[in-house]
Motif scaffolding. Structure first.
Motif, PDB file in Angstrom:
ATOM      1  N   ASP A 159       0.885   3.948  -2.986  1.00  0.00           N
ATOM      2  CA  ASP A 159       0.637   5.303  -2.454  1.00  0.00           C
ATOM      3  C   ASP A 159       1.623   6.435  -2.975  1.00  0.00           C
ATOM      4  O   ASP A 159       1.530   7.468  -3.977  1.00  0.00           O
ATOM      5  N   ARG A 160       3.040   5.917  -2.950  1.00  0.00           N
ATOM      6  CA  ARG A 160       3.967   6.526  -3.592  1.00  0.00           C
ATOM      7  C   ARG A 160       4.012   6.742  -4.991  1.00  0.00           C
ATOM      8  O   ARG A 160       4.185   7.864  -5.649  1.00  0.00           O
ATOM      9  N   ALA A 166      -1.299   6.747 -13.682  1.00  0.00           N
ATOM     10  CA  ALA A 166      -0.338   5.742 -12.857  1.00  0.00           C
ATOM     11  C   ALA A 166      -0.627   4.335 -13.551  1.00  0.00           C
ATOM     12  O   ALA A 166       0.269   3.566 -13.477  1.00  0.00           O
ATOM     13  N   GLN A 172       0.840  -1.168   0.190  1.00  0.00           N
ATOM     14  CA  GLN A 172      -0.011  -0.117   0.093  1.00  0.00           C
ATOM     15  C   GLN A 172       0.863   1.295  -0.080  1.00  0.00           C
ATOM     16  O   GLN A 172       0.547   2.234  -0.732  1.00  0.00           O
ATOM     17  N   ILE A 175       1.197   6.369  -7.169  1.00  0.00           N
ATOM     18  CA  ILE A 175       0.127   7.345  -7.612  1.00  0.00           C
ATOM     19  C   ILE A 175       0.635   8.763  -7.198  1.00  0.00           C
ATOM     20  O   ILE A 175       0.327   9.832  -8.150  1.00  0.00           O
ATOM     21  N   ALA A 176       1.181   8.803  -5.891  1.00  0.00           N
ATOM     22  CA  ALA A 176       1.798  10.251  -5.582  1.00  0.00           C
ATOM     23  C   ALA A 176       2.726  10.897  -6.893  1.00  0.00           C
ATOM     24  O   ALA A 176       2.625  12.042  -7.124  1.00  0.00           O
ATOM     25  N   SER A 177       3.738  10.032  -7.415  1.00  0.00           N
ATOM     26  CA  SER A 177       4.474  10.522  -8.318  1.00  0.00           C
ATOM     27  C   SER A 177       3.884  10.821  -9.615  1.00  0.00           C
ATOM     28  O   SER A 177       4.468  11.431 -10.368  1.00  0.00           O
ATOM     29  N   HIS A 178       2.469  10.537  -9.790  1.00  0.00           N
ATOM     30  CA  HIS A 178       1.637  10.950 -10.962  1.00  0.00           C
ATOM     31  C   HIS A 178       0.711  11.701 -10.577  1.00  0.00           C
ATOM     32  O   HIS A 178      -0.547  11.941 -11.214  1.00  0.00           O
ATOM     33  N   LYS A 179       0.939  12.675  -9.455  1.00  0.00           N
ATOM     34  CA  LYS A 179       0.319  13.900  -9.260  1.00  0.00           C
ATOM     35  C   LYS A 179      -1.277  13.467  -8.831  1.00  0.00           C
ATOM     36  O   LYS A 179      -2.319  13.951  -9.115  1.00  0.00           O
ATOM     37  N   TRP A 180      -1.338  12.198  -8.279  1.00  0.00           N
ATOM     38  CA  TRP A 180      -2.552  11.453  -7.703  1.00  0.00           C
ATOM     39  C   TRP A 180      -3.599  11.468  -8.830  1.00  0.00           C
ATOM     40  O   TRP A 180      -4.742  11.000  -8.606  1.00  0.00           O
ATOM     41  N   ASP A 181      -3.033  11.112  -9.948  1.00  0.00           N
ATOM     42  CA  ASP A 181      -4.064  10.768 -11.240  1.00  0.00           C
ATOM     43  C   ASP A 181      -3.792   9.252 -11.201  1.00  0.00           C
ATOM     44  O   ASP A 181      -2.800   8.734 -11.906  1.00  0.00           O
ATOM     45  N   ALA A 182      -4.630   8.488 -10.478  1.00  0.00           N
ATOM     46  CA  ALA A 182      -4.662   6.992 -10.633  1.00  0.00           C
ATOM     47  C   ALA A 182      -4.728   6.399 -11.990  1.00  0.00           C
ATOM     48  O   ALA A 182      -3.952   5.329 -12.445  1.00  0.00           O
TER      49      ALA A 182
END
Length: 59
Positions: free
Chosen positions: A20-21, A33, A16, A23-30
């Motif tokens: 999270d890291r 990602a 998890q 997805i965060a590296s993709h500016k929270w664009d799931a």
């Protein structure tokens, strides 16, 4: 897929955190990602297939 992987709670928490890291590296664009992960998995599968082909050729 040939089998199902079962994770214990420690492994699940680690997975998890990594997700999270990522997805965060993709500016929270799931979706973005996920698309990158699909491409990365495709590249890895090609490499695994190549290794397997070399093993069969030798054996």
């Amino acid at each position: 897929m040939d089998y199902i992987v079962t994770l214990d709670s420690r492994q699940e928490a680690a997975l998890q955190a990594i997700a999270d890291r990522f997805i965060a590296s993709h500016k929270w664009d799931a979706v973005k990602a996920l698309k990158e992960m699909i491409v990365l998995n495709g590249h890895l599968q090609e490499r695994l297939d190549a290794v397997e082909s070399r093993r069969r050729a030798r054996g």
